[in-house]
Design an enzyme around this catalytic site. Structure first.
Site, PDB file in Angstrom:
ATOM      1  N   ARG A  53       0.800  -1.206   0.000  1.00  0.00           N
ATOM      2  CA  ARG A  53       0.000   0.000   0.000  1.00  0.00           C
ATOM      3  C   ARG A  53       0.840   1.268   0.000  1.00  0.00           C
ATOM      4  NH1 ARG A  53      -4.972  -0.057   2.309  1.00  0.00           N
ATOM      5  NH2 ARG A  53      -5.024  -2.287   2.055  1.00  0.00           N
ATOM      6  N   THR A  54       1.750   1.354   0.961  1.00  0.00           N
ATOM      7  CA  THR A  54       2.583   2.544   1.070  1.00  0.00           C
ATOM      8  C   THR A  54       3.464   2.689  -0.168  1.00  0.00           C
ATOM      9  OG1 THR A  54       2.597   2.306   3.465  1.00  0.00           O
ATOM     10  CG2 THR A  54       4.271   3.720   2.524  1.00  0.00           C
ATOM     11  N   LYS A  82      22.722 -11.303   0.732  1.00  0.00           N
ATOM     12  CA  LYS A  82      24.125 -11.753   0.786  1.00  0.00           C
ATOM     13  C   LYS A  82      24.883 -11.080   1.924  1.00  0.00           C
ATOM     14  CE  LYS A  82      24.105 -12.359  -4.235  1.00  0.00           C
ATOM     15  NZ  LYS A  82      23.649 -11.241  -5.103  1.00  0.00           N
ATOM     16  N   ARG A 103      11.682   1.781   3.814  1.00  0.00           N
ATOM     17  CA  ARG A 103      10.975   1.112   4.918  1.00  0.00           C
ATOM     18  C   ARG A 103      11.872  -0.010   5.409  1.00  0.00           C
ATOM     19  NH1 ARG A 103       4.947  -0.930   6.071  1.00  0.00           N
ATOM     20  NH2 ARG A 103       4.736   1.330   6.004  1.00  0.00           N
ATOM     21  N   HIS A 131       6.416   6.786  11.113  1.00  0.00           N
ATOM     22  CA  HIS A 131       5.852   6.665   9.775  1.00  0.00           C
ATOM     23  C   HIS A 131       5.303   8.053   9.428  1.00  0.00           C
ATOM     24  CE1 HIS A 131       4.228   5.077   6.246  1.00  0.00           C
ATOM     25  NE2 HIS A 131       3.287   4.280   6.701  1.00  0.00           N
TER      26      HIS A 131
END
Ligand SMILES: [Zn+2]
Lengths: 304, 157
Positions: A53-54, A82, A103, A131
């Site tokens: 969504r974001t 890795k 994020r 956020h």
């Protein structure tokens, strides 16, 4: 805005917030005016945690500004798997993009990353941390529906783990807003957040029953109480049930009440509420695009 | 308050020639002070420690004397978190050259470890811990965690 990065809503003054919201309102009213403004500009998307969504909202915002995105993709297929550090990853990707959106599951990751890059970096969520773009779109929605001053707002649900709640409550201390926090005792605001609110001169009013304040509210901000916060299903059902709303609940509320939710919802808001004038959560989700367009415009433009 | 002679007498701790005397440490914190300074005697430093001795200013105080070592500002900063009442005497040739009260810094860097396992500083990332100093504790600059008690436990190994 004087900032190169947006890491937390705490860095935003009232003037900063109003600058973004005013710009968002302009863009909302006339999206054509900025449609090609950022042609050739690339936004780097680094999502170390799934959030369709974001991510889509940022992607939409950048493309509506005429720009494009480059996406790191899932961490399973990237160098991170890795063992590359985040500090290295952002320094590589900053060479591909004009701004970065990050994020990450770890608190403070965007702050650290911002110390390694020169392009603007936007925090799109860091674990239980912050956020800030969610907060800006929440504020925009509140302003459009109820106004940010002379506001009485109830914030309900999981106040302990809900980062959107923490950021919003903090940002609201910039305005003349009375905040009521409604939750079961086990999910009250963490002491760090209460400390911050007190530092900002805010009064923290805590309630375990929505009925105590519902009739006084202009805005009711509902969040989800998650099953995993409780030791067993029975306990969860018993508690969560008290913090769900439906048409009957709203009978005690003002007709002008604005009901918000950061979505996705499960059963905190009954579908019958969707048809009322109070329901503003889909509008709230849609507001993510103009607000993120405004933010990107301010971070990428030369008008800083 | 010229209490140095009286204290020396009470303590029966020998005078030092060159080095640092940290006085008025809260009772019981002397070993934490040594831990902060990374002094464990393994490098042959001459160290005297007095613990829980009577004091005018504090009910009970600790005192630490370190021969041949002058504290840096960074060390004094961190010291201030667990020994806010301490005085620091820099001694040269048996004379007290300078006497400082510790001052709490605004920020301490690289000395404490964040107790939050989800904090970015608790990883292999190249990041130096940074804590804001509050009136009654410290707060991680990265994740916001506040620690008010047992700050000495956060000192990096
Ligand atoms: Zn931390």
């Amino acid at each position: 805005m004087r900032h190169d990065h947006l890491i937390t809503s705490k860095q935003l003054s009232r003037a900063d917030i109003e600058t973004v919201l005013d710009r968002a309102a302009e863009i909302d009213a006339d999206p054509e005016a900025v449609a090609g403004k950022y042609a050739g500009t690339l936004l780097g998307l680094l999502f170390f945690e799934p959030s369709t969504r974001t991510k889509m909202s940022f992607e939409t915002a950048m493309k509506r500004l005429g720009g494009d995105v480059v996406d790191m993709g899932s961490i399973e297929s990237s160098s991170v798997k890795k063992g590359e550090t985040l500090a290295d990853t952002v320094r590589v990707i900053e060479g591909y993009a004009d701004a970065l959106v990050l994020r990450h599951p770890r608190q403070g990751a965007p702050k650290m990353a911002s110390e390694y890059v020169d392009v603007p970096l936007v925090n799109a969520g860091d674990g239980a941390g912050h956020h800030p773009t969610q907060t800006l779109l929440d504020l925009y929605t509140i302003r459009e529906n109820a106004g940010l001053d002379d506001l009485t707002i109830g914030i309900m649900g999981d106040l302990k783990y809900g980062r959107t709640v923490h950021s919003l409550a903090y940002a609201l201390t910039n305005f003349d807003a009375q905040q009521h926090f409604v939750s079961p005792e086990s999910l009250q605001l963490p002491r760090e957040v209460v400390y911050d609110l007190h530092q900002e001169g805010a009064t923290v009013r805590e309630h375990d029953d929505l009925d105590d304040v519902l009739s006084t509210l202009d805005v009711l901000y509902v969040t989800r109480i998650q099953r995993e916060r409780f030791p067993d299903e029975d306990e969860y059902q018993k508690v969560a049930g008290q913090y769900q709303i439906d048409l009957e609940t709203l009978e005690a509320a003002s007709d002008d009440l604005t009901v918000m939710h950061p979505l996705p919802r499960v059963d905190e808001i009954a579908p019958d509420v969707d048809e009322t004038d109070s329901a503003s959560y889909f509008e709230q989700a849609h507001n993510g695009v103009p607000v993120r367009m405004a933010l990107l415009d301010l971070l990428l433009g030369d008008s800083a | 308050m010229s209490d140095s002679n009286a204290n020396d007498h009470k303590l029966r701790v020998s005078k030092i020639r060159d080095g640092t005397v940290i006085d008025h440490i809260r009772g019981g914190q002397a070993l934490n002070v040594l831990a902060i300074l990374g002094i464990d005697g393994s490098r042959g430093e001459e160290v005297s420690v007095g613990m829980n001795v009577p004091s005018d200013r504090l009910a009970r105080k600790d005192i630490v004397k370190v021969e041949g070592r002058e504290l840096s500002q960074d060390e004094v900063d961190v010291l201030s978190l667990i020994a806010p009442d301490a005085t620091i005497n820099i001694v040269r040739d048996y004379e007290v050259e300078a006497k400082h009260r510790v001052e709490r810094p605004d920020v301490v860097e690289g000395v404490l470890e964040c107790p939050n396992a989800d904090c970015i500083t608790a990883t292999d990332e190249p990041v130096t811990s940074r804590f804001e100093v509050l009136e009654d504790g410290v707060r991680c600059d990265y994740c916001g965690t506040i620690v008010r008690e047992n700050i000495a436990d956060l000192i990096r190994e």
